[in-house]
Design a protein around this motif. Sequence first.
Motif, PDB file in Angstrom:
ATOM      1  N   HIS A 184       0.836  -1.206   0.000  1.00 29.87           N
ATOM      2  CA  HIS A 184       0.000   0.000   0.000  1.00 29.87           C
ATOM      3  C   HIS A 184       0.873   1.260   0.000  1.00 29.87           C
ATOM      4  N   ARG A 185       1.862   1.268   0.884  1.00 30.23           N
ATOM      5  CA  ARG A 185       2.713   2.458   1.002  1.00 30.23           C
ATOM      6  C   ARG A 185       3.481   2.712  -0.287  1.00 30.23           C
ATOM      7  N   ALA A 186       3.938   1.648  -0.935  1.00 30.91           N
ATOM      8  CA  ALA A 186       4.664   1.808  -2.202  1.00 30.91           C
ATOM      9  C   ALA A 186       3.757   2.401  -3.276  1.00 30.91           C
ATOM     10  N   GLU A 187       2.507   1.954  -3.322  1.00 29.05           N
ATOM     11  CA  GLU A 187       1.556   2.493  -4.305  1.00 29.05           C
ATOM     12  C   GLU A 187       1.278   3.969  -4.035  1.00 29.05           C
ATOM     13  N   VAL A 188       1.141   4.326  -2.773  1.00 28.35           N
ATOM     14  CA  VAL A 188       0.925   5.733  -2.421  1.00 28.35           C
ATOM     15  C   VAL A 188       2.108   6.586  -2.860  1.00 28.35           C
ATOM     16  N   GLU A 189       3.312   6.126  -2.563  1.00 29.85           N
ATOM     17  CA  GLU A 189       4.501   6.901  -2.920  1.00 29.85           C
ATOM     18  C   GLU A 189       4.649   7.033  -4.431  1.00 29.85           C
ATOM     19  N   LYS A 190       4.331   5.988  -5.175  1.00 28.42           N
ATOM     20  CA  LYS A 190       4.412   6.059  -6.634  1.00 28.42           C
ATOM     21  C   LYS A 190       3.422   7.086  -7.177  1.00 28.42           C
ATOM     22  N   ALA A 191       2.208   7.080  -6.637  1.00 26.65           N
ATOM     23  CA  ALA A 191       1.201   8.038  -7.099  1.00 26.65           C
ATOM     24  C   ALA A 191       1.609   9.474  -6.760  1.00 26.65           C
ATOM     25  N   LEU A 192       2.157   9.678  -5.574  1.00 28.78           N
ATOM     26  CA  LEU A 192       2.621  11.017  -5.198  1.00 28.78           C
ATOM     27  C   LEU A 192       3.759  11.472  -6.088  1.00 28.78           C
ATOM     28  N   ALA A 193       4.673  10.555  -6.402  1.00 27.76           N
ATOM     29  CA  ALA A 193       5.808  10.893  -7.261  1.00 27.76           C
ATOM     30  C   ALA A 193       5.342  11.264  -8.668  1.00 27.76           C
ATOM     31  N   ARG A 194       4.351  10.532  -9.188  1.00 28.26           N
ATOM     32  CA  ARG A 194       3.845  10.835 -10.532  1.00 28.26           C
ATOM     33  C   ARG A 194       3.110  12.174 -10.563  1.00 28.26           C
ATOM     34  N   GLY A 195       2.404  12.477  -9.478  1.00 31.88           N
ATOM     35  CA  GLY A 195       1.617  13.703  -9.454  1.00 31.88           C
ATOM     36  C   GLY A 195       2.374  14.931  -9.019  1.00 31.88           C
ATOM     37  N   ARG A 196       3.545  14.731  -8.427  1.00 29.03           N
ATOM     38  CA  ARG A 196       4.324  15.874  -7.943  1.00 29.03           C
ATOM     39  C   ARG A 196       4.722  16.758  -9.120  1.00 29.03           C
ATOM     40  N   GLN A 197       4.510  18.051  -8.980  1.00 27.56           N
ATOM     41  CA  GLN A 197       4.833  18.955 -10.060  1.00 27.56           C
ATOM     42  C   GLN A 197       6.328  18.941 -10.329  1.00 27.56           C
ATOM     43  N   PRO A 198       6.716  18.788 -11.612  1.00 19.69           N
ATOM     44  CA  PRO A 198       8.141  18.625 -11.934  1.00 19.69           C
ATOM     45  C   PRO A 198       8.944  19.869 -11.596  1.00 19.69           C
ATOM     46  N   SER A 199      10.128  19.630 -11.087  1.00 20.37           N
ATOM     47  CA  SER A 199      11.065  20.720 -10.815  1.00 20.37           C
ATOM     48  C   SER A 199      12.320  20.480 -11.631  1.00 20.37           C
ATOM     49  N   THR A 200      12.485  21.315 -12.628  1.00 23.00           N
ATOM     50  CA  THR A 200      13.650  21.174 -13.500  1.00 23.00           C
ATOM     51  C   THR A 200      14.795  22.091 -13.060  1.00 23.00           C
ATOM     52  N   VAL A 201      14.607  22.694 -11.885  1.00 23.26           N
ATOM     53  CA  VAL A 201      15.599  23.657 -11.414  1.00 23.26           C
ATOM     54  C   VAL A 201      16.823  22.931 -10.874  1.00 23.26           C
ATOM     55  N   ASP A 202      17.956  23.267 -11.358  1.00 21.09           N
ATOM     56  CA  ASP A 202      19.230  22.792 -10.832  1.00 21.09           C
ATOM     57  C   ASP A 202      19.802  23.918  -9.971  1.00 21.09           C
ATOM     58  N   ALA A 203      20.091  23.612  -8.713  1.00 19.19           N
ATOM     59  CA  ALA A 203      20.525  24.656  -7.775  1.00 19.19           C
ATOM     60  C   ALA A 203      21.758  25.389  -8.286  1.00 19.19           C
ATOM     61  N   LEU A 204      22.726  24.643  -8.835  1.00 16.21           N
ATOM     62  CA  LEU A 204      23.949  25.288  -9.322  1.00 16.21           C
ATOM     63  C   LEU A 204      23.636  26.222 -10.483  1.00 16.21           C
ATOM     64  N   ASP A 205      22.829  25.755 -11.427  1.00 17.34           N
ATOM     65  CA  ASP A 205      22.488  26.590 -12.579  1.00 17.34           C
ATOM     66  C   ASP A 205      21.702  27.824 -12.152  1.00 17.34           C
ATOM     67  N   GLU A 206      20.721  27.609 -11.272  1.00 18.41           N
ATOM     68  CA  GLU A 206      19.871  28.726 -10.860  1.00 18.41           C
ATOM     69  C   GLU A 206      20.659  29.752 -10.051  1.00 18.41           C
ATOM     70  N   ALA A 207      21.456  29.272  -9.096  1.00 17.10           N
ATOM     71  CA  ALA A 207      22.237  30.196  -8.265  1.00 17.10           C
ATOM     72  C   ALA A 207      23.310  30.899  -9.099  1.00 17.10           C
ATOM     73  N   SER A 208      23.914  30.186 -10.041  1.00 16.56           N
ATOM     74  CA  SER A 208      24.923  30.801 -10.912  1.00 16.56           C
ATOM     75  C   SER A 208      24.314  31.912 -11.753  1.00 16.56           C
ATOM     76  N   SER A 209      23.120  31.661 -12.307  1.00 15.37           N
ATOM     77  CA  SER A 209      22.436  32.689 -13.101  1.00 15.37           C
ATOM     78  C   SER A 209      22.112  33.906 -12.239  1.00 15.37           C
ATOM     79  N   LEU A 210      21.721  33.658 -11.004  1.00 16.53           N
ATOM     80  CA  LEU A 210      21.401  34.758 -10.099  1.00 16.53           C
ATOM     81  C   LEU A 210      22.639  35.594  -9.797  1.00 16.53           C
ATOM     82  N   VAL A 211      23.769  34.939  -9.578  1.00 15.48           N
ATOM     83  CA  VAL A 211      25.017  35.666  -9.304  1.00 15.48           C
ATOM     84  C   VAL A 211      25.428  36.500 -10.516  1.00 15.48           C
ATOM     85  N   LYS A 212      25.305  35.943 -11.699  1.00 21.03           N
ATOM     86  CA  LYS A 212      25.672  36.690 -12.914  1.00 21.03           C
ATOM     87  C   LYS A 212      24.783  37.916 -13.101  1.00 21.03           C
TER      88      LYS A 212
END
Length: 464
Positions: A184-212
């Motif tokens: 049950h718990r595995a099915e719940v986690e899979k569904a949450l993972a599929r529904g989680r809004q994607p985050s394509t942000v890479d901390a290094l890329d984002e922070a580097s762009s901010l510094v520039k």
Amino acid sequence: MPQQKIQRVIAYVKDTASKFGAKPDSYLFRNNANNGPDDQNRAYFGFVQPDEAPSGAYHDFSLVLFPGGVDTKWIVELGVGSSGFKNDFDLATFPGLRRLFAILIDQENGFCKSDFSDIETKLPRAFARRDDLRHLSNTIDYYSKYFSACQVIDDPESDEGKSAVEAFLAAYARTRNWPSNATHRAEVEKALARGRQPSTVDALDEASSLVKERRFVVLQGAPGTGKTRLAKLIATGLNAKVFFTQFHAETSYSDFVHGLVPDSEKSVLTYKSRDGVLASAIQSAISDSSVNTVLIIDEINRANLSNVLGPVFYLFEHQMNESEIEINVTPQLSLARLPKNFFVIATMNTADRSLAVVDFALRRRFAWYTIRPQRISPDEELKFFDDDFEIFDRIFGWFANSSELPLQPGQGYFIAANADEMTNRVRYELYPLISEFLQEGLLRTAKEEFNAYFLKRISRSIFE
């Protein structure tokens, strides 16, 4: 046709609930959509608490769908029954409930209330009056103040629609403790993972762009989140010459910018001038404008910033143009603005309870980038203890309020060469840290969770 579709979706959500561990006595299924998507009757179907009446107004959180037609949008919603709270008010106050649903919502097509215990504030007009939801306007108007989190769905039978519905239902299943075994718990986690809004942000890329873009940036986060490491990686990406300093309570203007120091080479007491690291870094940037210069200031909030920066504070303006006002950095160096190839990356420990005050003027001159604890894959010689990290991540995510969340220990606390070393980290680093937080009155709602963890992990109670 609409009624046939509703019946198919009802069968599908009931089957999904069973897959997540729901049993017949763990919920009451309400179906107020027997006539199809009739907005005048405020049609809905879904899960309410098992002790509620079969019809009429009900209490507490429910997970329901408001059906549209064949070609019109639906809504899946976590909401409070129109009778208000009976047993769920305490649940509504936990920050983790909001966080659990917030990560599932597409901000363009959904809504998440800032306070789930609030059943007086209605949906924002921009959402409630959407043109593509006119067919549900009566339903939305009637239930508006009871919406906690919702997502608009084009078609609940499409892959995207199923993913959204299953994610909301999985979050509700976890909230109601439906899962009773690993499957049950595995099915719940899979569904949450599929529904989680994607985050394509890479901390290094984002922070580097901010510094520039901004040139003067503070990386803030709890200990162990890799702030200093990230600052060095950004500097490397800029191909910069790096200067480094660490602030402390006694750091002064003469240490950081320019001052006088005793001349040890003289037989009598005399003084000579000495450039601080800031002046040295600026002069390096001026001397070769083709090379970037980065000054890394570790623990910037540990010093009295007004005293340390002095009048040079005026120059920290990333959009400053040449002006007639010049600031004396040293007796030999006056500037109307800082060189464009000069960057400052500072770090700030958000878990330090003895912080110097960071005033608004400084906040305006720097951009602020927050680093959250995250899972990592260390090198071959070290191991990341994911189970321990997961427990802390879950406790902080559910119990910590907005001001307590930045206290969560970073991933660096969960890296060790072997199990014995990790146990020592728990005993001699994490245990004292959490004990101190609790003694200061922080994270009090999580005290039993922490106590259970430490008792199991190191056989030690936090209430000794």
